[in-house]
Design a protein around this motif. Structure first.
Motif, PDB file in Angstrom:
ATOM      1  N   ALA A   6       0.850  -1.338   0.013  1.00  0.00           N
ATOM      2  CA  ALA A   6      -0.116  -0.004  -0.035  1.00  0.00           C
ATOM      3  C   ALA A   6       0.794   1.425  -0.119  1.00  0.00           C
ATOM      4  N   THR A   7       1.014   1.898  -1.103  1.00  0.00           N
ATOM      5  CA  THR A   7       1.884   3.218  -1.025  1.00  0.00           C
ATOM      6  C   THR A   7       0.825   4.128  -1.928  1.00  0.00           C
ATOM      7  N   SER A   8       1.273   5.335  -1.703  1.00  0.00           N
ATOM      8  CA  SER A   8       0.585   6.564  -2.252  1.00  0.00           C
ATOM      9  C   SER A   8       0.835   6.774  -3.764  1.00  0.00           C
ATOM     10  N   ILE A   9      -0.424   7.315  -4.583  1.00  0.00           N
ATOM     11  CA  ILE A   9      -0.188   7.652  -5.651  1.00  0.00           C
ATOM     12  C   ILE A   9      -0.444   9.362  -5.720  1.00  0.00           C
ATOM     13  N   TRP A  10       0.104  10.260  -6.327  1.00  0.00           N
ATOM     14  CA  TRP A  10      -0.097  11.570  -6.236  1.00  0.00           C
ATOM     15  C   TRP A  10      -0.201  12.041  -7.633  1.00  0.00           C
ATOM     16  N   PHE A  11      -1.193  13.089  -7.696  1.00  0.00           N
ATOM     17  CA  PHE A  11      -1.535  14.171  -8.839  1.00  0.00           C
ATOM     18  C   PHE A  11      -0.922  15.390  -8.289  1.00  0.00           C
ATOM     19  N   PRO A  12       0.210  15.700  -8.337  1.00  0.00           N
ATOM     20  CA  PRO A  12       0.805  17.203  -7.581  1.00  0.00           C
ATOM     21  C   PRO A  12       0.181  18.401  -8.179  1.00  0.00           C
ATOM     22  N   ASN A  13       0.015  18.454  -9.286  1.00  0.00           N
ATOM     23  CA  ASN A  13      -0.264  19.567  -9.933  1.00  0.00           C
ATOM     24  C   ASN A  13      -1.905  19.868  -9.654  1.00  0.00           C
ATOM     25  N   LEU A  14      -2.641  18.884  -9.401  1.00  0.00           N
ATOM     26  CA  LEU A  14      -4.078  18.766  -9.052  1.00  0.00           C
ATOM     27  C   LEU A  14      -4.533  18.866  -7.504  1.00  0.00           C
ATOM     28  N   GLY A  15      -3.260  18.696  -6.871  1.00  0.00           N
ATOM     29  CA  GLY A  15      -3.309  18.665  -5.408  1.00  0.00           C
ATOM     30  C   GLY A  15      -4.276  17.372  -4.798  1.00  0.00           C
ATOM     31  N   ILE A  16      -3.698  16.213  -5.523  1.00  0.00           N
ATOM     32  CA  ILE A  16      -4.649  15.171  -4.882  1.00  0.00           C
ATOM     33  C   ILE A  16      -3.414  14.049  -4.683  1.00  0.00           C
ATOM     34  N   GLU A  17      -3.633  13.695  -3.329  1.00  0.00           N
ATOM     35  CA  GLU A  17      -2.900  12.643  -2.980  1.00  0.00           C
ATOM     36  C   GLU A  17      -3.700  11.200  -2.639  1.00  0.00           C
ATOM     37  N   LEU A  18      -3.728  10.199  -3.275  1.00  0.00           N
ATOM     38  CA  LEU A  18      -4.194   8.832  -3.017  1.00  0.00           C
ATOM     39  C   LEU A  18      -3.554   8.049  -2.156  1.00  0.00           C
ATOM     40  N   LYS A  19      -3.933   7.710  -0.740  1.00  0.00           N
ATOM     41  CA  LYS A  19      -2.976   7.357  -0.023  1.00  0.00           C
ATOM     42  C   LYS A  19      -3.401   5.740   0.069  1.00  0.00           C
ATOM     43  N   ASN A  20      -2.362   4.907   0.430  1.00  0.00           N
ATOM     44  CA  ASN A  20      -2.322   3.596   0.660  1.00  0.00           C
ATOM     45  C   ASN A  20      -3.289   3.102  -0.167  1.00  0.00           C
ATOM     46  N   VAL A  21      -2.880   3.000  -1.514  1.00  0.00           N
ATOM     47  CA  VAL A  21      -3.273   2.536  -2.604  1.00  0.00           C
ATOM     48  C   VAL A  21      -2.670   1.177  -2.907  1.00  0.00           C
ATOM     49  N   GLY A  22      -3.211  -0.057  -2.589  1.00  0.00           N
ATOM     50  CA  GLY A  22      -2.791  -1.511  -2.601  1.00  0.00           C
ATOM     51  C   GLY A  22      -2.763  -1.931  -3.873  1.00  0.00           C
ATOM     52  N   SER A  23      -2.362  -3.387  -4.171  1.00  0.00           N
ATOM     53  CA  SER A  23      -2.546  -4.111  -5.372  1.00  0.00           C
ATOM     54  C   SER A  23      -3.357  -5.048  -5.295  1.00  0.00           C
ATOM     55  N   HIS A  24      -3.861  -5.475  -4.009  1.00  0.00           N
ATOM     56  CA  HIS A  24      -4.768  -6.599  -4.012  1.00  0.00           C
ATOM     57  C   HIS A  24      -5.497  -6.535  -2.674  1.00  0.00           C
ATOM     58  N   ILE A  25      -6.568  -7.534  -2.659  1.00  0.00           N
ATOM     59  CA  ILE A  25      -7.253  -7.661  -1.440  1.00  0.00           C
ATOM     60  C   ILE A  25      -7.068  -9.215  -0.797  1.00  0.00           C
ATOM     61  N   SER A  26      -7.019  -9.270   0.548  1.00  0.00           N
ATOM     62  CA  SER A  26      -6.938 -10.521   0.847  1.00  0.00           C
ATOM     63  C   SER A  26      -8.151 -11.116   1.447  1.00  0.00           C
ATOM     64  N   VAL A  27      -8.623 -12.605   0.958  1.00  0.00           N
ATOM     65  CA  VAL A  27      -9.679 -13.048   1.376  1.00  0.00           C
ATOM     66  C   VAL A  27      -9.306 -14.457   1.953  1.00  0.00           C
ATOM     67  N   PHE A  28      -9.488 -14.541   3.217  1.00  0.00           N
ATOM     68  CA  PHE A  28      -9.084 -15.846   3.833  1.00  0.00           C
ATOM     69  C   PHE A  28      -7.790 -16.377   3.446  1.00  0.00           C
ATOM     70  N   GLY A  29      -7.038 -15.187   3.681  1.00  0.00           N
ATOM     71  CA  GLY A  29      -5.383 -15.327   3.262  1.00  0.00           C
ATOM     72  C   GLY A  29      -5.046 -15.577   1.713  1.00  0.00           C
ATOM     73  N   PHE A  30      -6.038 -15.509   0.978  1.00  0.00           N
ATOM     74  CA  PHE A  30      -5.876 -15.787  -0.464  1.00  0.00           C
ATOM     75  C   PHE A  30      -5.958 -14.306  -1.069  1.00  0.00           C
ATOM     76  N   GLU A  31      -4.801 -13.974  -1.808  1.00  0.00           N
ATOM     77  CA  GLU A  31      -4.518 -12.541  -2.442  1.00  0.00           C
ATOM     78  C   GLU A  31      -5.453 -12.496  -3.660  1.00  0.00           C
ATOM     79  N   ILE A  32      -6.301 -11.606  -3.916  1.00  0.00           N
ATOM     80  CA  ILE A  32      -6.941 -11.304  -5.136  1.00  0.00           C
ATOM     81  C   ILE A  32      -6.403 -10.088  -5.722  1.00  0.00           C
ATOM     82  N   ALA A  33      -5.792 -10.084  -6.876  1.00  0.00           N
ATOM     83  CA  ALA A  33      -5.380  -8.660  -7.366  1.00  0.00           C
ATOM     84  C   ALA A  33      -6.449  -7.881  -7.798  1.00  0.00           C
ATOM     85  N   TYR A  34      -6.343  -6.494  -7.583  1.00  0.00           N
ATOM     86  CA  TYR A  34      -7.159  -5.422  -8.017  1.00  0.00           C
ATOM     87  C   TYR A  34      -7.377  -5.408  -9.498  1.00  0.00           C
TER      88      TYR A  34
END
Length: 312
Positions: A6-34
């Motif tokens: 989970a890391t941030s993605i920024w759009f600096p010239n728009l003043g937008i920071e999307l915090k903790n953008v992950g790549s997947h969710i974990s369901v019962f220990g199984f990773e499902i990619a976004y």
């Protein structure tokens, strides 16, 4: 490609920071990619749009459900095959990775080509108009493309060259391709004969942004450009569909509209697939060919229709 949990993605010239953008969710220990979730959502919404258009134009919507069951599965396979063919260097050392699509690696044009072939075979078997099915199905197809591009957002891929325009996007350098940290000698060899591709990557490397000790690259969010472009094309196709002059015209307009945007957007990207051992981006070439061919067929068909009217 390894992506931080989970890391941030920024759009600096728009003043937008999307915090903790992950790549997947974990369901019962199984990773499902976004990435997979987004692709699946795109397919589902695409089918619903095609079904809506079928009902709107007096067609049997069950025919499209039947077709979708074949087309979706085969198109995913086709999208992967297309990618592997033009990115074989990534897989030749470990071919088993061909079957690992969790981190991306689906080429839209591979899916489109497979969907068209599937539609042609399906309509021949069902004795249905290919042109009519293509007119209806392409609305679902571009809807799926519009949504599916956001899978690239979560994977931190399919972005463009360095920019400082209003939509410039900052990505943690640890989350993206190793090209942005690899030795220059490695890149020179990897992109031998592809000077423009090497130049785009080096420009990004030479313009890092450091925030709170974290190094970011600053790039065009080309996935966003394509998603917005596809939305505009979809709206125009829906509006025009009630005024089409012949079956197949909406499909041809889809090819021309999508292709036109892709020619421009592909020229910005840094992860292009190249026509073997050449500096030419295969998807950009294909897009240009589709635009020219689709427009030519539309003009030909319209002239033919005018001649028939004149004769009558």
């Amino acid at each position: 490609m390894l992506i931080s949990a989970a890391t941030s993605i920024w759009f600096p010239n728009l003043g937008i920071e999307l915090k903790n953008v992950g790549s997947h969710i974990s369901v019962f220990g199984f990773e499902i990619a976004y990435y997979g979730i987004v692709i699946a959502c795109g397919m589902a919404l695409g089918y619903l749009v095609a079904e809506w258009q079928a009902k709107r134009t007096g067609q049997d919507k069950d025919l499209y459900l039947d077709f979708a069951l074949y087309a979706i599965i085969l198109s995913v396979i086709g999208a992967r095959v297309y990618y592997v063919i033009f990115a074989w260097d990534e897989f030749k050392a470990d071919p088993i990775q061909i079957f690992n699509i969790r981190n991306g690696g689906l080429a839209i044009y591979g899916g489109v080509i497979t969907a068209i072939i599937t539609a042609f075979v399906y309509t021949r078997i069902k004795k249905y108009s290919f042109a009519l099915l293509a007119d209806t199905g392409c609305l679902g197809l571009i809807t799926g493309q519009m949504i599916g591009r956001w899978g690239n957002f979560f994977n931190r891929e399919a972005f463009g060259k360095y920019t400082n325009n209003p939509f410039a996007m900052l990505l943690d350098i640890k989350d993206v391709s190793s090209d942005y940290t690899a030795p220059v000698s490695y890149l020179t060899e990897k992109y031998s004969g592809k000077p423009d591709a090497l130049k785009r990557i080096m420009e990004i490397r030479e313009n890092p942004v450091v925030i709170s000790g974290i190094t970011y690259i600053q790039v065009h969010p080309t996935f966003l450009y394509e998603s917005v472009w596809n939305l505009c094309v979809l709206i125009l196709l829906i509006i025009y569909s009630k005024h089409k002059k012949f079956n197949g015209e909406i499909f041809l307009l889809y090819l021309a509209g999508y292709g036109l945007g892709r020619v421009w957007i592909e020229g910005l990207r840094t992860d292009q697939l190249f026509l073997w051992n050449t500096p030419f981006a295969v998807s950009q070439l294909l897009s240009g060919l589709l635009v020219i061919s689709a427009v030519a067929v539309i003009i030909f068909k319209r002239i033919s229709l005018k001649k028939k009217i004149t004769i009558k």
